[in-house]
Structures are given as C-alpha cells and as structure tokens.
Design a protein around this motif. Structure first.
Motif, short mmCIF file in Angstrom:
data_model
loop_
_atom_site.label_atom_id
_atom_site.label_comp_id
_atom_site.label_asym_id
_atom_site.label_seq_id
_atom_site.Cartn_x
_atom_site.Cartn_y
_atom_site.Cartn_z
N SER A 277 -4.73 1.35 -15.68
CA SER A 277 -3.36 1.66 -16.08
C SER A 277 -3.12 3.15 -15.89
CB SER A 277 -3.13 1.29 -17.54
OG SER A 277 -3.90 2.14 -18.40
N THR A 278 -1.85 3.54 -15.94
CA THR A 278 -1.50 4.95 -15.79
C THR A 278 -2.12 5.79 -16.89
OG1 THR A 278 0.60 4.33 -14.75
CG2 THR A 278 0.44 6.55 -15.64
N SER A 279 -2.07 5.28 -18.11
CA SER A 279 -2.62 6.06 -19.24
C SER A 279 -4.13 6.21 -19.12
CB SER A 279 -2.26 5.38 -20.57
OG SER A 279 -2.75 4.06 -20.60
N GLU A 280 -4.83 5.20 -18.63
CA GLU A 280 -6.28 5.32 -18.46
C GLU A 280 -6.62 6.40 -17.44
OE1 GLU A 280 -8.27 0.97 -19.24
OE2 GLU A 280 -6.95 1.16 -17.47
N LEU A 281 -5.87 6.43 -16.35
CA LEU A 281 -6.13 7.44 -15.32
C LEU A 281 -5.79 8.84 -15.83
CD1 LEU A 281 -4.72 5.50 -12.24
CD2 LEU A 281 -7.13 6.04 -12.66
N ALA A 282 -4.70 8.95 -16.61
CA ALA A 282 -4.31 10.25 -17.17
C ALA A 282 -5.41 10.77 -18.09
CB ALA A 282 -2.99 10.12 -17.90
N ASP A 283 -5.96 9.87 -18.90
CA ASP A 283 -7.01 10.27 -19.83
C ASP A 283 -8.29 10.66 -19.09
OD1 ASP A 283 -8.06 10.38 -22.66
OD2 ASP A 283 -9.43 8.90 -21.80
N ALA A 284 -8.60 9.92 -18.02
CA ALA A 284 -9.83 10.17 -17.28
C ALA A 284 -9.79 11.51 -16.56
CB ALA A 284 -10.08 9.05 -16.27
N TYR A 285 -8.60 11.95 -16.10
CA TYR A 285 -8.52 13.16 -15.30
C TYR A 285 -7.86 14.33 -16.04
CZ TYR A 285 -10.21 10.59 -11.30
OH TYR A 285 -11.01 9.85 -10.46
N GLY A 286 -7.49 14.10 -17.28
CA GLY A 286 -6.93 15.19 -18.08
C GLY A 286 -5.60 15.69 -17.58
N ILE A 287 -4.76 14.80 -17.01
CA ILE A 287 -3.43 15.17 -16.56
C ILE A 287 -2.43 14.27 -17.26
CG2 ILE A 287 -4.19 16.06 -14.32
CD1 ILE A 287 -3.38 13.43 -13.05
N ALA B 49 0.63 11.51 -17.93
CA ALA B 49 0.96 10.20 -17.37
C ALA B 49 2.04 10.30 -16.28
CB ALA B 49 1.39 9.25 -18.48
N PRO B 50 3.11 11.12 -16.47
CA PRO B 50 4.10 11.26 -15.39
C PRO B 50 3.51 11.78 -14.09
CG PRO B 50 5.02 12.05 -17.44
CD PRO B 50 3.56 11.80 -17.70
N GLU B 51 2.53 12.70 -14.21
CA GLU B 51 1.90 13.23 -12.99
C GLU B 51 1.11 12.14 -12.28
OE1 GLU B 51 -0.89 17.02 -11.56
OE2 GLU B 51 -0.40 16.73 -13.68
N VAL B 52 0.40 11.32 -13.07
CA VAL B 52 -0.32 10.18 -12.47
C VAL B 52 0.66 9.24 -11.79
CG1 VAL B 52 -1.70 8.12 -12.97
CG2 VAL B 52 -2.27 10.30 -14.07
N ASP C 169 -0.94 10.89 5.11
CA ASP C 169 -0.36 11.91 4.25
C ASP C 169 -0.68 11.64 2.78
OD1 ASP C 169 0.72 13.21 6.40
OD2 ASP C 169 2.74 12.38 6.17
N ALA C 170 -0.66 10.36 2.40
CA ALA C 170 -0.91 10.01 0.99
C ALA C 170 -2.31 10.40 0.55
CB ALA C 170 -0.69 8.51 0.79
N LEU C 171 -3.24 10.43 1.49
CA LEU C 171 -4.63 10.70 1.13
C LEU C 171 -5.03 12.17 1.31
CD1 LEU C 171 -6.27 7.52 2.71
CD2 LEU C 171 -5.78 7.96 0.29
N THR C 172 -4.06 13.02 1.66
CA THR C 172 -4.39 14.44 1.86
C THR C 172 -4.48 15.22 0.56
OG1 THR C 172 -2.05 14.99 2.20
CG2 THR C 172 -3.38 14.51 4.17
N HIS C 173 -3.86 14.72 -0.52
CA HIS C 173 -3.86 15.46 -1.79
C HIS C 173 -5.18 15.23 -2.53
CE1 HIS C 173 -2.65 16.89 -5.74
NE2 HIS C 173 -1.56 17.40 -5.19
N PRO C 174 -5.83 16.29 -2.98
CA PRO C 174 -7.15 16.13 -3.63
C PRO C 174 -7.10 15.26 -4.89
CG PRO C 174 -6.34 18.40 -3.85
CD PRO C 174 -5.47 17.72 -2.85
N MET C 175 -6.00 15.33 -5.67
CA MET C 175 -5.94 14.50 -6.86
C MET C 175 -5.82 13.02 -6.49
SD MET C 175 -6.12 13.91 -10.01
CE MET C 175 -6.27 15.58 -10.64
N ARG C 176 -5.03 12.72 -5.45
CA ARG C 176 -4.91 11.31 -5.05
C ARG C 176 -6.24 10.79 -4.51
NH1 ARG C 176 0.46 12.94 -3.76
NH2 ARG C 176 0.03 13.38 -1.56
N MET C 177 -6.99 11.65 -3.83
CA MET C 177 -8.33 11.25 -3.39
C MET C 177 -9.22 10.93 -4.59
SD MET C 177 -8.95 11.26 -0.04
CE MET C 177 -10.66 11.76 0.19
N SER C 178 -9.13 11.75 -5.63
CA SER C 178 -9.93 11.50 -6.83
C SER C 178 -9.51 10.21 -7.51
CB SER C 178 -9.80 12.68 -7.79
OG SER C 178 -10.32 13.87 -7.23
N LEU C 179 -8.20 10.00 -7.61
CA LEU C 179 -7.71 8.77 -8.23
C LEU C 179 -8.20 7.54 -7.46
CD1 LEU C 179 -4.01 9.77 -9.02
CD2 LEU C 179 -5.85 9.43 -10.69
N CYS C 180 -8.27 7.67 -6.13
CA CYS C 180 -8.72 6.54 -5.32
C CYS C 180 -10.17 6.15 -5.65
CB CYS C 180 -8.60 6.87 -3.84
SG CYS C 180 -6.90 6.80 -3.22
#
Length: 366
Positions: free
Chosen positions: A307-317, A319-322, A287-298
């Motif tokens: 870090s959370t902020s690095e991932l937020a910056d990389a994907y343009g979303i 920090a709370p969403e990350v 279930d955790a891997l079914t979301h397209p954003m989580r697949m991208s984060l992986c």
C-alpha cells in the motif's frame, strides 16, 4: 499518433492503389544486411553463420566493398515500389533508372540522418552533394570511399558491377533461400490483400505490424509508421506498396524520399515476436525508471504488493510523494493495482519489466 512517426498522406487514394507484395530484391537486401550485421538478427544465426562460411573469398570481398548500401541504412533502390516475380526482372527495372536517380538512391548511406533531406540534388551534378557522399563513405572506411569515388566517376560501369554482385549473390546463396521464403512471403501478402478487401485498410495494416496504423480525421487519411524518426510524404495520386519480409525482422523500413513512391517493408507476423510496444510507451517506461526513488520503490514492488502508506513508512517519505511516484509507474504500465478492503495495493508487473530491454532494442532497430 505518437510524437515521432512517419506519416503517409493517402487522402482520396483508392484501396486498389495500396498493394501487399513480396520482392526478391528487397529480401536479398535484407539477407545482405543480416550477413553484414548478424548481431541484429540473432534468430538467423544458423543461416548467417553457414552462409558466411560458404562465401568464396572473392565474393566476400566484393560484398564488403559495397556494404554501405545495406548495412547502416538501406539504399532506396533495394525497396522497389513495383515488385516483380523474379530478381532478374527487378534488376532490369533498375537498369532502366537514369544514372542520377540510381546513384542518389545508392548513396543514401548516412546512419545519422533521421529524415530525407528535402530535394537533395544528385552527387553526379551537385558539388555539395558529391562532397557529402564522399565524406559519409570515408567514415565507413577506405574500401567504401574508393567505391563511391568510382561510382561518381564511372556510374554506368559501377551500376553494372552492382548488378553482377547481386546476381552472383543470387547464384551463391539467395536463389535457394528465395525458393523457401518466397512462398511464405507470397502467402502473407495474399492474406493482407484479402484483409484489405474484406475488412478495410486499418485491419490490414494492424495485421501487418503493430507499428502500423490508419489515422483518419477531418483533414484526411494517413498511414502512420511508429518509428523513432519524423517523416512525411504524400501518396495522393500515386500508390503505396507494402513489402513483407522474413529476413528483415526486427527492422521496419519506410521509404518516403521526395519523388519516390512510398514503400513500407514490414516483418511477417509469424516471425515478429516480442518488442511490439509503441515507441512512446517504451520512452515512458524508460523515463519512469530513471528516478532513483522510483527505482528503490520497484525493489519492494517486485517482491510483493504494498500500500502507499507501507511504502511511505519503509522509505521515510510522505504518502503524497509515494503516490506521485506510483502514478508515474502506473502511467507507464509497470504496475498491477488491486483493492483489498479499504487498501489499494500496488505490485510491479514483472512480465512487462522483463520485456523493456527487448522492447527498447526493437524500437531503435525498427
């Protein structure tokens, strides 16, 4: 306890009524299943290939005729509640079973049924049960349909035919196999029996399989079998038998049909590798891997720690969403998290991810 499982109520059942014992008939059933479904048993490839090649055509044809009894599911009579030393003794026990009980057990052939129907009447005496058995057999093929018709019309003669088939399998290949594996299974049963005596049932069950556990609370005691099915039965006043198997891996069978003594068949630990996660854990990870954003984060998390902020910056979303996506991955056990100064870094646990396929396969074959 997970949301799916088979539970066996053993409240008040003395531990002396819980036995670990090998069964030649059960192991023959496993060997026949491996011959019918070699893809389920890749580690038996050499044995299944050599044995199939050596089968006489006449015996191979007879096995094909009756394979519904051990292919998609396992006929209940192939899991004896009172194992004997020899196959002949166990076949003698089957001969003493009345026709209605034997035929009903033999025709438990639906691979789509996730539980035993309550109080299902014998197809020998009930028209609906007869139609159901014939329909299920027809779905397997014309040979199987003809065999079931013969079993319902001539149960005594067909039972004798089944016994001869199993005896011929014993002579053709199983006797030699049993001389080798029977010793290993007896040793495993002795070890689990000693664990039961010295350390208790919980230890013995865990040692038998990671899919077995003991649940105790104010309502009593239960053996829980972690499977992708719902099932309940009551062993109070009867007994529970646990059958070790080598040829049965990765399957873990639980016989909980109404009116039958509960039986659990578990793969011996020495042959159980990989795929030992609880069913709920496997579901969480899928279930955790079914979301397209989580697949991208992986994709990033598989390459290093972020870090959370690095991932937020990389994907343009945000920090709370990350953080929400990372929480799902972490709950599923897919992340390694560590602190570096004031930053929390996350990384994909590649060893866990690499096992998802085998864990899923084991959970559905269990």
């Amino acid at each position: 306890m997970g949301t799916v499982s088979v539970t066996i109520d053993i409240t008040g059942l003395p531990h002396e009524r819980i036995t670990f014992c090998p069964s030649p008939l059960a192991e023959l059933g496993n060997a026949l299943h491996a011959l019918a479904e070699p893809a389920h048993h890749s580690r038996l490839h050499a044995w299944t290939t050599a044995t199939s090649a050596a089968l006489k055509p006449e015996l191979a044809d007879r096995l094909l005729e009756a394979e519904f009894m051990w292919r998609a599911t396992r006929s209940d009579f192939l899991m004896p509640a009172q194992p004997r030393e020899t196959l002949a003794e166990e076949l003698d026990d089957l001969d003493r079973m009345d026709d209605e009980r034997f035929v009903g057990a033999a025709l438990e052939i639906s691979c789509s049924t996730s539980h035993y129907p309550k109080g299902l009447p014998s197809p020998l005496v009930d028209a609906w049960a007869r139609r159901r058995a014939l329909d299920l057999a027809a779905a397997r093929g014309p040979r199987q349909a003809a065999f079931v018709e013969r079993m319902l019309a001539e149960p005594t003669a067909t039972r004798a035919w089944i016994r001869r088939l199993l005896e011929d399998c014993d002579q053709a290949f199983f006797a030699d196999t049993w001389r080798r594996v029977g010793v290993q299974l007896a040793a495993d049963a002795r070890h689990k029996t000693e664990l039961l005596r010295r350390k208790g049932l919980a230890e013995a069950l865990t040692a038998a399989s990671s899919a077995l556990s003991l649940e105790e609370d104010d309502n009593g005691s239960r053996i829980v079998v972690d499977k992708l099915v719902h099932g309940r039965t009551d062993a109070r006043g009867t007994a529970v038998t646990l059958l070790p198997t080598i040829f049965g891996w990765p399957h873990l069978f639980s016989l909980y049909s109404p009116g039958w003594q509960p039986v659990i068949q578990y793969p011996t630990a020495s042959h159980e590798v990989g795929g030992t996660e609880p069913v709920e854990t496997v579901k969480l990870r899928l279930d955790a891997l079914t979301h397209p954003m989580r697949m991208s984060l992986c994709r990033n998390l598989s390459r290093g720690a972020y870090s959370t902020s690095e991932l937020a910056d990389a994907y343009g979303i945000t920090a709370p969403e990350v953080s929400r996506h990372l929480a799902v991955l972490k709950k599923a056990g897919l992340l390694i998290t560590r602190r570096r100064g004031r930053y929390v870094l996350h990384q994909l646990d590649l060893s866990v991810v690499a096992r998802i396929g085998s864990d899923f396969l084991e959970s559905v074959l269990r």
